[in-house]
Design a protein around this motif. Structure first.
Motif, PDB file in Angstrom:
ATOM      1  N   LEU A 166       0.830  -1.218   0.000  1.00 22.88           N
ATOM      2  CA  LEU A 166       0.000   0.000   0.000  1.00 22.88           C
ATOM      3  C   LEU A 166       0.855   1.256   0.000  1.00 22.88           C
ATOM      4  O   LEU A 166       0.725   2.124  -0.857  1.00 22.88           O
ATOM      5  N   VAL A 167       1.737   1.357   0.997  1.00 25.41           N
ATOM      6  CA  VAL A 167       2.497   2.591   1.167  1.00 25.41           C
ATOM      7  C   VAL A 167       3.696   2.638   0.226  1.00 25.41           C
ATOM      8  O   VAL A 167       3.979   3.651  -0.398  1.00 25.41           O
ATOM      9  N   GLY A 168       4.414   1.490   0.149  1.00 27.73           N
ATOM     10  CA  GLY A 168       5.670   1.491  -0.600  1.00 27.73           C
ATOM     11  C   GLY A 168       5.455   1.427  -2.094  1.00 27.73           C
ATOM     12  O   GLY A 168       6.301   1.871  -2.878  1.00 27.73           O
ATOM     13  N   LYS A 169       4.350   0.879  -2.514  1.00 27.24           N
ATOM     14  CA  LYS A 169       4.168   0.707  -3.950  1.00 27.24           C
ATOM     15  C   LYS A 169       3.000   1.541  -4.500  1.00 27.24           C
ATOM     16  O   LYS A 169       3.196   2.495  -5.234  1.00 27.24           O
ATOM     17  N   GLU A 171      14.708  -2.611 -12.596  1.00 33.26           N
ATOM     18  CA  GLU A 171      13.317  -2.237 -12.289  1.00 33.26           C
ATOM     19  C   GLU A 171      12.769  -3.027 -11.089  1.00 33.26           C
ATOM     20  O   GLU A 171      12.153  -2.472 -10.193  1.00 33.26           O
ATOM     21  N   GLU A 172      13.023  -4.324 -11.109  1.00 31.68           N
ATOM     22  CA  GLU A 172      12.486  -5.182 -10.049  1.00 31.68           C
ATOM     23  C   GLU A 172      13.107  -4.809  -8.701  1.00 31.68           C
ATOM     24  O   GLU A 172      12.423  -4.739  -7.682  1.00 31.68           O
ATOM     25  N   THR A 173      14.414  -4.545  -8.724  1.00 30.59           N
ATOM     26  CA  THR A 173      15.081  -4.139  -7.479  1.00 30.59           C
ATOM     27  C   THR A 173      14.498  -2.812  -6.995  1.00 30.59           C
ATOM     28  O   THR A 173      14.269  -2.614  -5.800  1.00 30.59           O
ATOM     29  N   MET A 174      14.259  -1.903  -7.925  1.00 33.01           N
ATOM     30  CA  MET A 174      13.708  -0.584  -7.560  1.00 33.01           C
ATOM     31  C   MET A 174      12.368  -0.762  -6.851  1.00 33.01           C
ATOM     32  O   MET A 174      12.082  -0.066  -5.866  1.00 33.01           O
ATOM     33  N   GLU A 175      11.550  -1.702  -7.346  1.00 33.69           N
ATOM     34  CA  GLU A 175      10.258  -1.961  -6.691  1.00 33.69           C
ATOM     35  C   GLU A 175      10.480  -2.401  -5.243  1.00 33.69           C
ATOM     36  O   GLU A 175       9.793  -1.958  -4.325  1.00 33.69           O
ATOM     37  N   ILE A 176      11.477  -3.269  -5.075  1.00 30.56           N
ATOM     38  CA  ILE A 176      11.760  -3.757  -3.714  1.00 30.56           C
ATOM     39  C   ILE A 176      12.288  -2.600  -2.858  1.00 30.56           C
ATOM     40  O   ILE A 176      11.908  -2.429  -1.701  1.00 30.56           O
ATOM     41  N   VAL A 177      13.169  -1.781  -3.433  1.00 31.12           N
ATOM     42  CA  VAL A 177      13.719  -0.639  -2.691  1.00 31.12           C
ATOM     43  C   VAL A 177      12.581   0.247  -2.179  1.00 31.12           C
ATOM     44  O   VAL A 177      12.537   0.620  -1.005  1.00 31.12           O
ATOM     45  N   LYS A 178      11.631   0.576  -3.069  1.00 29.93           N
ATOM     46  CA  LYS A 178      10.520   1.437  -2.665  1.00 29.93           C
ATOM     47  C   LYS A 178       9.696   0.795  -1.551  1.00 29.93           C
ATOM     48  O   LYS A 178       9.335   1.439  -0.558  1.00 29.93           O
ATOM     49  N   MET A 179       9.400  -0.502  -1.735  1.00 27.67           N
ATOM     50  CA  MET A 179       8.565  -1.161  -0.740  1.00 27.67           C
ATOM     51  C   MET A 179       9.241  -1.197   0.617  1.00 27.67           C
ATOM     52  O   MET A 179       8.614  -0.978   1.648  1.00 27.67           O
ATOM     53  N   ILE A 180      10.527  -1.467   0.614  1.00 29.61           N
ATOM     54  CA  ILE A 180      11.238  -1.578   1.901  1.00 29.61           C
ATOM     55  C   ILE A 180      11.454  -0.196   2.516  1.00 29.61           C
ATOM     56  O   ILE A 180      11.166   0.039   3.690  1.00 29.61           O
ATOM     57  N   LEU A 181      11.942   0.746   1.700  1.00 26.92           N
ATOM     58  CA  LEU A 181      12.240   2.074   2.266  1.00 26.92           C
ATOM     59  C   LEU A 181      10.960   2.789   2.695  1.00 26.92           C
ATOM     60  O   LEU A 181      10.816   3.221   3.840  1.00 26.92           O
ATOM     61  N   ILE A 206      10.491   0.756   6.320  1.00 27.61           N
ATOM     62  CA  ILE A 206      11.371   1.477   7.248  1.00 27.61           C
ATOM     63  C   ILE A 206      10.815   2.861   7.586  1.00 27.61           C
ATOM     64  O   ILE A 206      10.699   3.223   8.761  1.00 27.61           O
ATOM     65  N   ASN A 207      10.443   3.600   6.584  1.00 23.59           N
ATOM     66  CA  ASN A 207       9.919   4.943   6.824  1.00 23.59           C
ATOM     67  C   ASN A 207       8.699   4.877   7.748  1.00 23.59           C
ATOM     68  O   ASN A 207       8.608   5.607   8.733  1.00 23.59           O
ATOM     69  N   GLY A 208       7.789   3.977   7.422  1.00 17.82           N
ATOM     70  CA  GLY A 208       6.581   3.834   8.237  1.00 17.82           C
ATOM     71  C   GLY A 208       6.897   3.448   9.669  1.00 17.82           C
ATOM     72  O   GLY A 208       6.256   3.922  10.614  1.00 17.82           O
ATOM     73  N   ASP A 209       7.886   2.575   9.841  1.00 17.45           N
ATOM     74  CA  ASP A 209       8.235   2.164  11.208  1.00 17.45           C
ATOM     75  C   ASP A 209       8.770   3.346  12.012  1.00 17.45           C
ATOM     76  O   ASP A 209       8.457   3.506  13.193  1.00 17.45           O
ATOM     77  N   ILE A 210       9.586   4.170  11.366  1.00 20.52           N
ATOM     78  CA  ILE A 210      10.127   5.342  12.078  1.00 20.52           C
ATOM     79  C   ILE A 210       8.978   6.297  12.444  1.00 20.52           C
ATOM     80  O   ILE A 210       8.894   6.791  13.574  1.00 20.52           O
ATOM     81  N   VAL A 211       8.086   6.524  11.485  1.00 22.84           N
ATOM     82  CA  VAL A 211       6.943   7.404  11.751  1.00 22.84           C
ATOM     83  C   VAL A 211       6.122   6.880  12.929  1.00 22.84           C
ATOM     84  O   VAL A 211       5.737   7.628  13.830  1.00 22.84           O
ATOM     85  N   SER A 212       5.887   5.563  12.967  1.00 22.99           N
ATOM     86  CA  SER A 212       5.109   4.988  14.066  1.00 22.99           C
ATOM     87  C   SER A 212       5.815   5.175  15.398  1.00 22.99           C
ATOM     88  O   SER A 212       5.197   5.538  16.401  1.00 22.99           O
ATOM     89  N   LYS A 213       7.096   4.910  15.394  1.00 23.26           N
ATOM     90  CA  LYS A 213       7.855   5.031  16.646  1.00 23.26           C
ATOM     91  C   LYS A 213       7.816   6.476  17.150  1.00 23.26           C
ATOM     92  O   LYS A 213       7.609   6.713  18.342  1.00 23.26           O
ATOM     93  N   LEU A 214       8.035   7.426  16.269  1.00 23.70           N
ATOM     94  CA  LEU A 214       8.002   8.828  16.693  1.00 23.70           C
ATOM     95  C   LEU A 214       6.614   9.177  17.208  1.00 23.70           C
ATOM     96  O   LEU A 214       6.468   9.868  18.229  1.00 23.70           O
ATOM     97  N   GLY A 215       5.599   8.669  16.538  1.00 26.09           N
ATOM     98  CA  GLY A 215       4.231   8.903  16.980  1.00 26.09           C
ATOM     99  C   GLY A 215       3.984   8.327  18.364  1.00 26.09           C
ATOM    100  O   GLY A 215       3.313   8.925  19.207  1.00 26.09           O
ATOM    101  N   LYS A 216       4.551   7.172  18.610  1.00 23.39           N
ATOM    102  CA  LYS A 216       4.366   6.503  19.908  1.00 23.39           C
ATOM    103  C   LYS A 216       4.872   7.363  21.064  1.00 23.39           C
ATOM    104  O   LYS A 216       4.328   7.350  22.161  1.00 23.39           O
ATOM    105  N   TYR A 217       5.936   8.138  20.815  1.00 20.29           N
ATOM    106  CA  TYR A 217       6.477   8.981  21.876  1.00 20.29           C
ATOM    107  C   TYR A 217       5.917  10.401  21.824  1.00 20.29           C
ATOM    108  O   TYR A 217       6.443  11.320  22.439  1.00 20.29           O
TER     109      TYR A 217
END
Lengths: 296, 296, 296, 296, 296, 296
Positions: free
Chosen positions: A101-104, F91-101, F105-116
């Motif tokens: 959802l978010v990454g793609k 292209e395929e790697t780029m898709e994975i990069v976007k999904m992971i970053l 990862i980005n979402g996890d950081i946002v959640s953690k900051l939100g938690k505090y």
């Protein structure tokens, strides 16, 4: 058909009363799932949304992504599982949901809008605690008894915090929102995108909610386009559900529409994303397209 | 030719890159005189201007009114008199000029814009000391000598005070300005509308100045549309004046264009108001219409 | 009488409590018609209004122009016609009304205010749809029966849109408004200036409405200044109308005053524009001048 | 002399061009010491300052308080001591200085301004670190040699931080500032009020600095009012100091004036506070009063 | 005890939830009298207040100064006189009150806050008519009858005008307010600082009012810290007064607290300023310190 | 070690000068990769960042995600490939990069900051065209010759568009940015996170750039913490690279630091994220931690 310049100008001018009518209003566009598979449709929809923004209307996009999540899960060797239409979402599935959802999907929409000149910004419910959610209770019916079951990270919208959307709309950004919610403990939930779209539309005072699907609207006979309902009231829609005329995946969609209307949205439109520029046709023509649902 | 909805949508979408390009820019439209006699043209032009406003462009209108002033004077039994193209303006003529420009033409434009949904506001150079002017010195050539003569209340622009225009544009009003100036003692002057348009365009940082006339632009042979100059530089235009290819009433108009370009306006366009929606065609098509003049 | 500097200073200081009391308040000044014929009076009134603006009070001017319209009509060979005090206004008359009100009187007031340092801006009801109006139904009484007749372009105020006035006052401009209204179709109407002044005063939350006339106020005996009513309540004024003590052209004026008071204006003042600086005397002296009307 | 209302109005109107000229400008008024002993003068000055504020001018007050400090010290059994005109300020004296300047004089001015309708606010250099100061080095001349001595808490202005003044002026408050400075360590210093007034005038971009004193201005012969210099340039003033025509306590005052002019203030005025409404006379009459000093 | 860096970091992080909870809220701190005698305490309190400001909380300081006023009066040979705890305040005493409160104590607090990086600004009730007051009626009981007596310049708060505080808080200044009020005639009154603190807290919508005293809070037995009431409701506090458990100078203080709570403040805290950083302990620890009083 | 409340308060107060020093400044924190694997570290870092935000400092987070991308690729059966440290990105790697970053990862950081308690918002370079990028040219050295090769979707930062960051910081949001860029055609590129952090720091006028890594800083001998360089100038750092003392993955990191310094950032800090609350230690202690690099 070639259109000469003079006719072009006339077409632009014909849009004036509609532009005038929706000036400064907010419109939520639910966009996703099956309607998004088609590459051309993605372009049409992005162009339409950017155009709305330029003519002084404030579009907010909410997207889904069921088919893409299914595909990604299967690719990773995990079979999607649904109970009463709700995706059973264990931790691993939730990770895939977020990535897809978010990454793609969200990022692809943002890029497309940017390509046509829009200043889009991807958000999820976690961004500035935009969508507060809580765990949804799941049920199955066994031996005529409702038995509570655990659906994992499936949630319900609890509250929309509009501050961030307000800030961004004021600065002419187009928010693109993934249907992911967060609770007070920082736990993340998978939400129904139609419901999120309806709740956001109500919370931000949207005039219209446009549900882009892959069918022409609500039809008596799904095989026969001439049986399309152009306009329904809430009661009529509820009646159609009771009668079974609205069925399957259309039921939760119509329920999300009714929810949005009851919370204050003026009209909801179920339209077909496979028709080129269906959003513009809905907003800038007298007759509109698809099925419009309004309050009684 | 009937245009179906789907083509309509495409036309709207084709306008996107142009809307995007001129977003938030200011455009001055000089509008008046002969181009305004036609009732249909008045509607087209008003629609075009309102549309610009709605798609995020900031139009400012400056109008003239020579033919209407002549007609009113004659109706009151007074023959208009011109020296080198400048209207000899005694006190009584000045009263008529004000009544026709401000009381009639300006108000009619404001009404028309309002009719199509625009928030227009009529101004003259007196409004908030918008156009500071000074008495123009007139000359006649007699026996090869320049003899100074008194043209009465004819003036030159001395300074544009943009505060009021800035305030109104920010609030999305469309200013419609009559070419009347005021000096420090409160004396009122009749100004050349083309020159006023150019000076205002420069003062407010307009990207474009569009001169609506009743001819297609600058042409080698005024009888032959195929001889239209699509694009000229300042030097080329000056050369054409020298060569006599630009002549008569077109000379002061082109001089006003050159003045605007030298003071910073990016491009000036001389277009034909009798062509339906000529403003939109100029702004929203690749090839534009009329003659564009730019810096060297 | 020579006034030395020290006395001058004292006079300024005596104004302090009044300046303080009206600080940031809005005051509508109806100005026009017979009171405007005198050139000196025009200067006094302009000075007074500019002074109000400089001492932190927000004046809004509404003007009339009956006598000038009559004169212009006659000059053009058209005899003014009135039914129950309302000007029968055919299309041609309406054109003259616009030219005289907007093109002449309004502009002259704007120039005068500018001359004394005020940033004035001329508006009519068309500016930004400031005064929404509708056609007025006229009647004549024939054989004791009311027969509806067509008065042409005579209208009633339907709604005041204060946005533009608010913007301009905030930026310290003095709006000068011609009593011309517009309906949804863009049709223009001639309105009663007293009524417009009262409706605007009420709509913008004015504290005072000052009606400048050519008499000292409401008097028992119009020949005897000592019979002036210094203060009346609405009921008293209504009683005086019933008794016939208020008669002729003063009746609609007092009705406009009562209308303004009922819609929320605190006090209305009928004063004599032929007394030098009558506005200042009304606002900056303990006893005021003219007749004040207040709520019961 | 009785002044009738009509003359009053004329006086108000005569002030128009001056009000217009100084509109939105800032004026610093140095006020204090001997000029403040007279109770009537205090009222006049307060009225004048409030009036300036109401007519759209931004006054900033800086006050001194030498005589009151002397009196308080003597009352507490402490003899004031000066070296080259600078008050030797030990810790105990500094406490008295603060109490008298901030606790008494500043507060009294604030109250008086409030009484006439002004929103005054008392500040000292400590408020938001408004006046950064540093310890002043004192000298005595002994046997023709400069010997450094300690003057205690006497300081020089190092920097004016205008943020707080800007905020308050924008909200229409009248800042009243005691000449007390603060250094980075939080130490407090007694400053020369004339110098503070000049530095603040320069820092806030004041158009005028008005020094209220108890003499008519700079005079050739202090006994003979007819020898008043109406206008001096910096060079002329410096020359007069060199020649000894300006002497005693007037020297540092004129030096403060010159300092202010060199830092950008347009004109400085030394006027007599014992003349009723001297500030108004200075600002609102053609000829002004007192001595004006300007750049060469 | 040495604290290493890593523990320091942990302490900072532990403050997060409290910082988050009070973010953007307003807190009034009453500070003064006996608690202010100790120099170290002054530093602690100033540091605490500046820290609050930096972590996004809006502190407003109200100070008293009884002991210092007594000392100054005695130094000047004047014996303080009290009736039912109210200082009899003749004109001369009022002068001393102003000098000590505004000229000395207020300034000292402002300097201290500045020293630790705060932008503090000293105000009294006269500043912009911040505290409107009226003369208080005094009584003595003689022969069982209440006899009205004149307490001089002793006043009661009539109204708090929050405009100035709002402006200053928005710009991140720390207002420090002396308890001096002003009436419509410009007369100045000595007010009870506790009551002023409570009224200001209520007027500005403060979440907390912190009363810094020199005792640990309200105690059953003032000699035994273990008898401290950690939390009281209004009714309980009123009961303790009735029972005599709260007595002497604590009665008016508790009455001021109850007044503040009844007017809308959420909680009031009576804490001991002699405990280092008592404000931080109250706000940033789970258990707080002192006695908290809340609504029933 | 138990810390009592009073010591806690002291620790808070000790932070005052640092809070004061960095008030309103912007600090970019590069955070990611190996430093993010540890769950505790994620909490520390999130707490530190939220605390900075609450004490008036504006943190902006840029994250990387190399190890997570490698892991995801391997899970999907794709072996990561690097040329001179640059990830070959089809292209395929780029898709994975976007999904992971973006999706993980980005979402996890946002959640953690939100938690505090932080209002965090996830962005990528696509959001409002935040990071304009262009394709990077890759090279390999073969037979001593540089041969250009195609690295796929690997890009270089071309321009940072700070509008969105400015808007969000002003509203107290914490932007969390994924290192993904976009070019004019809407193509997406994988960027080096250190370089993105440096370019953003420079573009937004950050005072500090903090690079969180998994080592203590730059060390002479990576095995011996006592050989840590506390402070280096650009030249010294460049010398260390030349000498080979800085090697491997530290080289591009230090180059990104030098780039940021040259573009205007005041100081760059390489610190160890495994040390609890390393950000706070860097900012709130005199000695700081890790290696600081500054201009020569």
């Amino acid at each position: 058909m070639e259109i000469n310049n003079s006719l072009k100008a006339e077409v632009l001018v014909e849009a004036l009363p509609y532009i005038c009518k929706f000036q400064d209003h907010r419109i939520v566009i639910k966009y996703g799932g099956h309607a998004m598979v088609n590459k051309e449709a993605k372009n049409w929809i992005a162009q339409d949304i950017v155009l709305l923004r330029f003519v002084g209307i404030n579009p907010v996009v909410v997207h889904g992504g069921g088919p893409e999540i299914d595909a990604a899960m299967r690719k990773m060797g995990k079979e999607p599982e649904f109970i009463h239409g709700l995706r059973v979402t264990d931790e691993e599935t939730m990770e895939i949901v977020k990535m897809i959802l978010v990454g793609k999907i969200n990022g692809d929409i943002v890029s497309k809008l940017g390509k046509y000149g829009g200043k889009a910004i991807g958000l999820s419910g976690k961004s500035g605690y935009l969508i507060k959610a809580k765990k949804k209770k799941g049920y199955i019916i066994k031996d005529n008894k409702k038995i509570e079951i655990d659906l994992g990270k499936v949630g319900d919208v609890e509250e929309i915090n509009t501050e961030l959307i307000d800030i961004l709309l004021e600065k002419k950004y187009i928010p693109v929102i993934s249907p992911i919610g967060i609770d007070d403990k920082g736990d993340i939930f998978n939400l129904n995108a139609d419901m999120v779209a309806g709740d956001i539309a109500a919370a931000i005072g949207a005039k219209k909610l446009i549900m882009i699907t892959d069918v022409d609207g609500i039809m008596k006979n799904i095989e026969d386009p001439s049986t399309l309902f152009k306009k329904l009231t809430i009661s009529e829609a509820e009646e159609l559900i009771k009668e079974g005329m609205i069925s399957g995946g259309m039921i939760p969609k119509v329920e999300a529409c009714i929810n949005a209307l009851k919370k204050g949205v003026e009209s909801v439109h179920i339209i077909n994303g496979k028709i080129p520029h269906s959003i513009l046709l809905e907003i800038f023509t007298e007759e509109g397209i698809g099925t419009m649902i309004v309050k009684d």
